[in-house]
Design a protein around this motif. Structure first.
Motif, PDB file in Angstrom:
ATOM      1  N   ILE A 144      -7.539   9.244  10.704  1.00 50.47           N
ATOM      2  CA  ILE A 144      -6.631   8.857  11.790  1.00 50.47           C
ATOM      3  C   ILE A 144      -6.439  10.068  12.704  1.00 50.47           C
ATOM      4  O   ILE A 144      -6.182  11.183  12.217  1.00 50.47           O
ATOM      5  N   CYS A 202      -4.978  -1.334   9.034  1.00 46.17           N
ATOM      6  CA  CYS A 202      -5.982  -1.174   7.970  1.00 46.17           C
ATOM      7  C   CYS A 202      -6.081  -2.494   7.214  1.00 46.17           C
ATOM      8  O   CYS A 202      -7.124  -2.854   6.700  1.00 46.17           O
ATOM      9  N   ALA A 210      -8.395   1.525   2.590  1.00 46.20           N
ATOM     10  CA  ALA A 210      -7.676   1.887   3.823  1.00 46.20           C
ATOM     11  C   ALA A 210      -8.566   2.686   4.760  1.00 46.20           C
ATOM     12  O   ALA A 210      -9.617   3.191   4.352  1.00 46.20           O
ATOM     13  N   ASP A 226       2.505   7.439   3.536  1.00 51.85           N
ATOM     14  CA  ASP A 226       2.486   6.179   4.286  1.00 51.85           C
ATOM     15  C   ASP A 226       2.695   5.022   3.311  1.00 51.85           C
ATOM     16  O   ASP A 226       2.017   4.954   2.280  1.00 51.85           O
ATOM     17  N   HIS A 249      -0.280   0.550  16.605  1.00 51.23           N
ATOM     18  CA  HIS A 249      -0.343   0.453  15.146  1.00 51.23           C
ATOM     19  C   HIS A 249      -1.788   0.205  14.704  1.00 51.23           C
ATOM     20  O   HIS A 249      -2.499  -0.605  15.300  1.00 51.23           O
ATOM     21  N   ILE A 250      -2.217   0.926  13.666  1.00 53.17           N
ATOM     22  CA  ILE A 250      -3.584   0.749  13.159  1.00 53.17           C
ATOM     23  C   ILE A 250      -3.515  -0.200  11.964  1.00 53.17           C
ATOM     24  O   ILE A 250      -2.882   0.121  10.950  1.00 53.17           O
ATOM     25  N   LYS A 304      -2.235   8.972  16.911  1.00 57.82           N
ATOM     26  CA  LYS A 304      -2.670   7.565  16.835  1.00 57.82           C
ATOM     27  C   LYS A 304      -1.982   6.832  15.682  1.00 57.82           C
ATOM     28  O   LYS A 304      -1.806   7.396  14.598  1.00 57.82           O
ATOM     29  N   GLY A 305      -1.666   5.580  15.945  1.00 58.95           N
ATOM     30  CA  GLY A 305      -1.046   4.749  14.909  1.00 58.95           C
ATOM     31  C   GLY A 305       0.319   5.295  14.478  1.00 58.95           C
ATOM     32  O   GLY A 305       0.858   6.229  15.087  1.00 58.95           O
ATOM     33  N   VAL A 306       0.865   4.693  13.446  1.00 62.71           N
ATOM     34  CA  VAL A 306       2.172   5.136  12.943  1.00 62.71           C
ATOM     35  C   VAL A 306       2.020   6.509  12.284  1.00 62.71           C
ATOM     36  O   VAL A 306       2.861   7.406  12.448  1.00 62.71           O
ATOM     37  N   CYS A 307       0.918   6.681  11.559  1.00 63.58           N
ATOM     38  CA  CYS A 307       0.689   7.948  10.855  1.00 63.58           C
ATOM     39  C   CYS A 307       0.515   9.107  11.830  1.00 63.58           C
ATOM     40  O   CYS A 307       1.141  10.168  11.686  1.00 63.58           O
ATOM     41  N   ASP A 362       3.129   0.732   3.194  1.00 61.89           N
ATOM     42  CA  ASP A 362       3.056  -0.543   3.894  1.00 61.89           C
ATOM     43  C   ASP A 362       3.659  -1.633   3.020  1.00 61.89           C
ATOM     44  O   ASP A 362       3.461  -1.642   1.802  1.00 61.89           O
ATOM     45  N   TRP A 416       0.860  -1.194   0.000  1.00 62.55           N
ATOM     46  CA  TRP A 416       0.000   0.000   0.000  1.00 62.55           C
ATOM     47  C   TRP A 416       0.887   1.232   0.000  1.00 62.55           C
ATOM     48  O   TRP A 416       1.862   1.294   0.769  1.00 62.55           O
ATOM     49  N   GLU A 465       6.320  -0.918   7.847  1.00 62.41           N
ATOM     50  CA  GLU A 465       5.724   0.345   7.390  1.00 62.41           C
ATOM     51  C   GLU A 465       6.719   1.494   7.531  1.00 62.41           C
ATOM     52  O   GLU A 465       7.585   1.470   8.404  1.00 62.41           O
TER      53      GLU A 465
END
Ligand code: SME
Length: 163
Positions: free
Chosen positions: A77, A108, A73, A131, A105-106, A81-84, A133, A52, A115
């Motif tokens: 976000i 999706c 996806a 982002d 980590h979120i 939160k999460g990597v992003c 993946d 992704w 990532e």
């Protein structure tokens, strides 16, 4: 430049060396950020075959999904939160060798194993993230970080030039 990608081959570094000027040449004549994000995600995705590849933009205090290549996806976000959201909060690139070891980590997609998230900064402020993946562990390192940071700099340059 014509809308055609000469798909780079060779080592990771060689691929970025061939890809970067093609990205630059394609997007520098276009000032619309969404159009450029769309082509940049397509070019990176076609070169490396990642799982992704895409963008989130900061809109109304959240990261909102932008142009991407790959499966569906998460749309929004939250900050931090999460990597992003972490890349946004810390305003620096996050390289995650194993997403299962990144707290919060979120997922999706359950196929994502590693990532990288690169913040896009305009006048020092994070306005979005790139982002990527991978379906494999340990895909990303400092070479990806170095080149993808250059890519987002050129990308946001096309936007800020017209402001
Ligand atoms: N894994 C990301 C969410 C976005 S998807 O990977 C496209 C995260 O933890 O922020």
């Amino acid at each position: 430049m014509a809308e055609h990608l000469f798909v780079p081959t060779g080592s990771k570094r060689e691929k970025y060396e061939e890809l970067f000027p093609q990205i630059k040449s394609l997007i520098e004549s276009e000032s619309d950020l969404i159009a450029n994000m769309a082509n940049v995600s397509a070019m990176i995705h076609a070169t490396f075959g990642f799982w992704w590849t895409g963008f989130y933009r900061v809109l109304d205090g959240m990261l909102v999904l932008g142009p991407f290549q790959g499966p569906l996806a998460c749309t929004r976000i939250k900050y931090g939160k999460g990597v992003c959201g972490t890349a946004w909060r810390e305003a620096r690139t996050q390289v995650v060798p194993d997403v299962d070891l990144f707290p919060g980590h979120i997922a999706c997609s359950s196929a994502s194993r590693s990532e990288i998230v690169v913040p896009i900064k305009l006048n020092g402020e994070v306005v979005g993230v790139l982002d990527i993946d991978s379906a494999e562990l340990n895909t990303f390192d400092e070479v990806d970080a170095e080149w993808l940071e250059k890519v987002v700099e050129v990308l946001i340059g096309t936007e800020s030039r017209n402001k």
